[in-house]
Design a protein around this motif. Structure first.
Motif, PDB file in Angstrom:
ATOM      1  N   GLY A   5       7.173 -10.039  -0.892  1.00  0.00           N
ATOM      2  CA  GLY A   5       5.816  -9.912  -0.382  1.00  0.00           C
ATOM      3  C   GLY A   5       4.917  -9.170  -1.346  1.00  0.00           C
ATOM      4  N   ALA A   6       3.613  -9.375  -1.188  1.00  0.00           N
ATOM      5  CA  ALA A   6       2.652  -8.629  -1.989  1.00  0.00           C
ATOM      6  C   ALA A   6       2.598  -7.200  -1.473  1.00  0.00           C
ATOM      7  CB  ALA A   6       1.272  -9.272  -1.891  1.00  0.00           C
ATOM      8  N   PRO A   7       2.453  -6.203  -2.352  1.00  0.00           N
ATOM      9  CA  PRO A   7       2.372  -4.821  -1.874  1.00  0.00           C
ATOM     10  C   PRO A   7       1.124  -4.607  -1.029  1.00  0.00           C
ATOM     11  CG  PRO A   7       1.865  -4.942  -4.228  1.00  0.00           C
ATOM     12  CD  PRO A   7       2.362  -6.284  -3.823  1.00  0.00           C
TER      13      PRO A   7
ATOM     14  N   ALA B 217       5.947  -3.149   0.270  1.00  0.00           N
ATOM     15  CA  ALA B 217       5.727  -4.551   0.600  1.00  0.00           C
ATOM     16  C   ALA B 217       6.577  -4.952   1.790  1.00  0.00           C
ATOM     17  CB  ALA B 217       6.060  -5.442  -0.600  1.00  0.00           C
TER      18      ALA B 217
ATOM     19  N   PRO C 215      -3.852  -4.519  -2.839  1.00  0.00           N
ATOM     20  CA  PRO C 215      -3.155  -3.434  -2.140  1.00  0.00           C
ATOM     21  C   PRO C 215      -4.068  -2.237  -1.921  1.00  0.00           C
ATOM     22  CG  PRO C 215      -2.493  -3.518  -4.445  1.00  0.00           C
ATOM     23  CD  PRO C 215      -3.335  -4.726  -4.202  1.00  0.00           C
TER      24      PRO C 215
ATOM     25  N   TRP D 221      10.885  -3.310   5.129  1.00  0.00           N
ATOM     26  CA  TRP D 221       9.916  -2.765   4.192  1.00  0.00           C
ATOM     27  C   TRP D 221      10.624  -2.401   2.898  1.00  0.00           C
ATOM     28  CZ3 TRP D 221       4.875  -3.257   4.491  1.00  0.00           C
ATOM     29  CH2 TRP D 221       4.319  -3.603   5.735  1.00  0.00           C
TER      30      TRP D 221
ATOM     31  N   ASP E  45       1.690 -13.313  -3.396  1.00  0.00           N
ATOM     32  CA  ASP E  45       3.040 -12.793  -3.205  1.00  0.00           C
ATOM     33  C   ASP E  45       3.891 -13.278  -4.357  1.00  0.00           C
ATOM     34  OD1 ASP E  45       4.165 -15.432  -2.518  1.00  0.00           O
ATOM     35  OD2 ASP E  45       3.101 -15.199  -0.622  1.00  0.00           O
TER      36      ASP E  45
ATOM     37  N   ARG F  23      -0.122   0.903  -2.713  1.00  0.00           N
ATOM     38  CA  ARG F  23       0.393   1.275  -4.025  1.00  0.00           C
ATOM     39  C   ARG F  23      -0.111   2.678  -4.358  1.00  0.00           C
ATOM     40  NH1 ARG F  23      -0.990  -3.055  -8.330  1.00  0.00           N
ATOM     41  NH2 ARG F  23       0.950  -4.054  -7.680  1.00  0.00           N
TER      42      ARG F  23
ATOM     43  N   ARG G 119       7.145  -8.922 -11.199  1.00  0.00           N
ATOM     44  CA  ARG G 119       6.481  -7.677 -10.793  1.00  0.00           C
ATOM     45  C   ARG G 119       5.973  -6.936 -12.026  1.00  0.00           C
ATOM     46  NH1 ARG G 119       9.993  -7.140  -5.977  1.00  0.00           N
ATOM     47  NH2 ARG G 119      11.657  -6.250  -7.250  1.00  0.00           N
TER      48      ARG G 119
END
Length: 652
Positions: A597-599, A592, A475, A497, A144, A602, A136
């Motif tokens: 998972g991908a955000p 995410a 995002p 989440w 992802d 943001r 990250r």
């Protein structure tokens, strides 16, 4: 066998060279205090990147193996395997004096800690590194952060997913590649200290039964009790306190551990009592009755109004570049209790399209006074005249806090995303006053990133994005006060989440992320619905605090399992000590679906100057849906005042 290769050399500097113990576990479920480890694999690697040991085994958990369709480990296959306590010594020896590494390391660490505790042993780990948190920070251009996705991105072969040993070997390749990228970007490793775990942390706490009824308000003089009324008791009682509470809960009343302006009645046999509850009841005008009256009223509790159960409809998650966020209004602003005079206390208001008044001093906002989300940018809008920074991720260096905050706000206005740390996704750097002295400038120069002065942000013309990597799904960039619906995958249950907060690494303070589970009165139902470092999980396990590193913490929310009484989950941050958020700078929020998972959304939130506590985000119910709202509102008072305002009983 050595896992080192020319492609994945471990950086030779002290910052990135450690003795590593790479771990993967397969488990019978997801709750460490309840479920068991079915298989474990450990691979040890030295600072030079050479493998020094390897061990893997199936385990007999003495229970149902759980989701066989995920891990393929049937009871028959596990039968005859050793129990964990039979191999704990060997595993402990491999972990001793090494940094534990795992993908989603807190999961593996928690399961190992519980297994070692059951074996009456300490888990010999003092530090851990999460490759998920590390990536990250690196922020590679992947859709992802799943193990298989990162393996494909870094060119690491994967043969048997969910096989502990193969996953650990894959993890070794991902670790090497991630360390090389961290060294390339000069990123500090997100190492997490792991002090010995207190035994009480391993004791499962049965969840308290939430009240099924809405609060009808205060007890009227001479009137009856109604289901859902919030009742507090203080002082000595003739009957056992547990008996009074049990009878009240059985009658449908909501028993509280503290008094607030939402309390329906306080029960006490000592009207002149000087307890905290009695003083607060007097200050708020809460009715007071004695125990005899309370028992008499318990004989005839009137029917209440049940909480509305929320079942979210199936909503297909559309690609972010092909969807526009729905129009939305924010949830009510929380109303903390009286705080020090310097605090800016929010006021509870009805649902509206007006954003809360931010704490002073007011920071620039992309959309003052309105909580309207910024639409996701279609791919063909990159470089458009109205959003020339669409697709760009801009790092602002230097300047006083107000100037840096204004610059980041301008980036969002121009359709870009404001970064708080150098990562692989940064496309541009803006230098404000003294920004050229930032320690990251030498690395930025070597990476040949475009560097601009502050006037660049005033240019309305389209800007070439260059050759920076592009994600298939970007995002949604939310401004302060922005709102978006949390989608539900079609044909599948609502996901957990993960709301992740990150900031620039700090050397002179610690930042704690916390969460409050609130009802319609903006109050916790009981103290255990305050999630913080000392109580990192709600009793039912629906909200959890996860630590990915010293500059990243996550609140995980299982929205599908939240009780109907919970209308909102508030995520906040607090600074331990005299440092303020004005010194810390911006906080980045990412939302995410799932831990890897991908955000989907943001936001970059800038506090003002003197705040030590800040509301970051809210997940709240709106009809059949759950919504996310970014807040970014700070307070001068500490976390204890914020917690009291939400009804948490904090000892004076």
């Amino acid at each position: 066998m050595s896992l080192a290769s020319a492609s994945f050399d471990v950086p030779a500097t002290d910052h990135y060279a450690h003795d590593w113990a790479l771990v993967d576990v397969e488990t019978s479920g997801l709750v460490a205090r309840r479920d068991r480890v079915l298989s474990v694999a450990v691979v040890t690697i030295g600072p030079d990147g050479e493998q020094t040991g390897e061990f893997s085994t199936l385990l007999d958990p003495g229970c149902d193996p759980g989701p066989v369709h995920v891990h393929g480990l049937t009871a028959e296959r596990l039968r005859g395997s050793p129990t964990f306590d039979q191999v704990a010594g060997r595993i402990g020896a491999m972990l001793q004096d090494r940094v534990l590494v795992a993908h989603n390391a807190q999961f593996d660490y928690d399961f190992l800690a519980h297994e070692f505790a059951r074996a009456r042993m300490w888990l010999p780990v003092s530090q851990r590194l999460c490759t998920l948190a590390l990536n990250r920070q690196v922020d590679p251009p992947t859709d992802d952060m799943k193990l298989g996705t990162l393996a494909a991105h870094y060119g690491v072969p994967q043969q048997h997913a969910h096989d502990a040993l193969d996953d650990t070997r894959v993890l070794a390749g991902i670790l090497r590649a991630s360390l090389r990228q961290a060294a390339r970007l000069d990123l500090p490793l997100p190492l997490v200290a792991c002090p010995p775990r207190a035994e009480s942390r391993f004791t499962p706490q049965p969840p308290k039964t939430p009240c099924a009824y809405r609060n009808p308000g205060r007890l009227a003089p001479g009137g009856p009790l109604r289901q859902g009324m919030k009742i507090a008791i203080t002082g000595d009682t003739a009957h056992a306190r547990a008996e009074l509470v049990g009878r009240a809960v059985a009658a449908g009343l909501n028993m509280m551990a503290s008094v607030s302006r939402h309390t329906s009645v306080l029960v006490t046999n000592e009207p002149a009592c000087e307890s905290t509850k009695a003083r607060r009841a007097l200050a708020e005008g809460v009715p007071v009755i004695d125990e005899h009256t309370f028992l008499r009223l318990l004989a005839d509790v009137r029917a209440g109004t049940a909480h509305e159960a929320t079942a979210a409809p199936a909503v297909t998650i559309a690609p972010p570049d092909a969807a526009t966020a729905p129009a939305a209004a924010p949830a009510p602003t929380p109303a903390p209790a009286p705080a020090p005079a310097s605090a800016q206390v929010p006021v509870t208001e009805p649902e509206s399209t007006t954003a809360p008044v931010p704490a002073e001093p007011v920071l620039p906002s992309p959309s003052p006074g309105a909580a309207v989300p910024v639409p996701r940018q279609p791919a063909d809008s990159v470089g458009s005249l109205d959003k020339p920074l669409a697709g760009h991720r801009v790092l602002v260096l230097g300047g006083v806090h107000a100037d840096a905050a204004a610059a980041r706000t301008r980036v969002v206005e121009l359709g870009g995303s404001a970064a708080i740390n150098l990562s692989a996704s940064v496309t541009d750097v803006v230098l404000l006053a003294r920004g050229e002295k930032d320690r990251r400038m030498s690395r930025i120069t070597s990476l040949e990133l475009p560097v601009h002065d502050g006037h660049w942000l005033t240019a309305p013309a389209s800007i070439d994005r260059g050759t920076a990597a592009v994600r298939a799904q970007k995002p949604q960039i939310l401004p302060r006060g922005g709102v978006t619906d949390l989608p539900v995958p079609h044909g599948r249950p609502a996901p957990d989440w993960y709301i992740t907060a990150s900031w620039a690494p700090q050397t002179d303070c610690e930042i704690d992320v916390v969460a409050f589970l609130l009802d319609e009165d903006e109050q916790v139902t009981f103290d255990e619905e305050f999630i913080f470092y000392g109580a990192p999980e709600s009793p039912a396990g629906t909200v959890r605090l996860l630590t990915g590193g010293p500059a990243e913490q996550t609140i995980a929310v299982d929205v599908a399992s939240l009780p109907p009484a919970t209308r909102k989950v508030v995520v906040a941050a607090a600074i331990d000590g005299v440092t303020t958020f004005g010194t810390v700078g911006a906080i980045q929020i990412g939302a995410a679906a799932g831990n890897s998972g991908a955000p989907i959304a943001r936001a970059t939130l800038d506090a003002a100057t003197t705040e030590r506590t800040m509301l970051l985000a809210e997940i709240y119910r709106r009809g059949p849906l759950w919504r996310l709202r970014t807040v970014g509102q700070g307070y001068d008072h500490g976390l204890d005042a914020l917690a009291r305002g939400y009804g948490v009983d904090i000892a004076d």
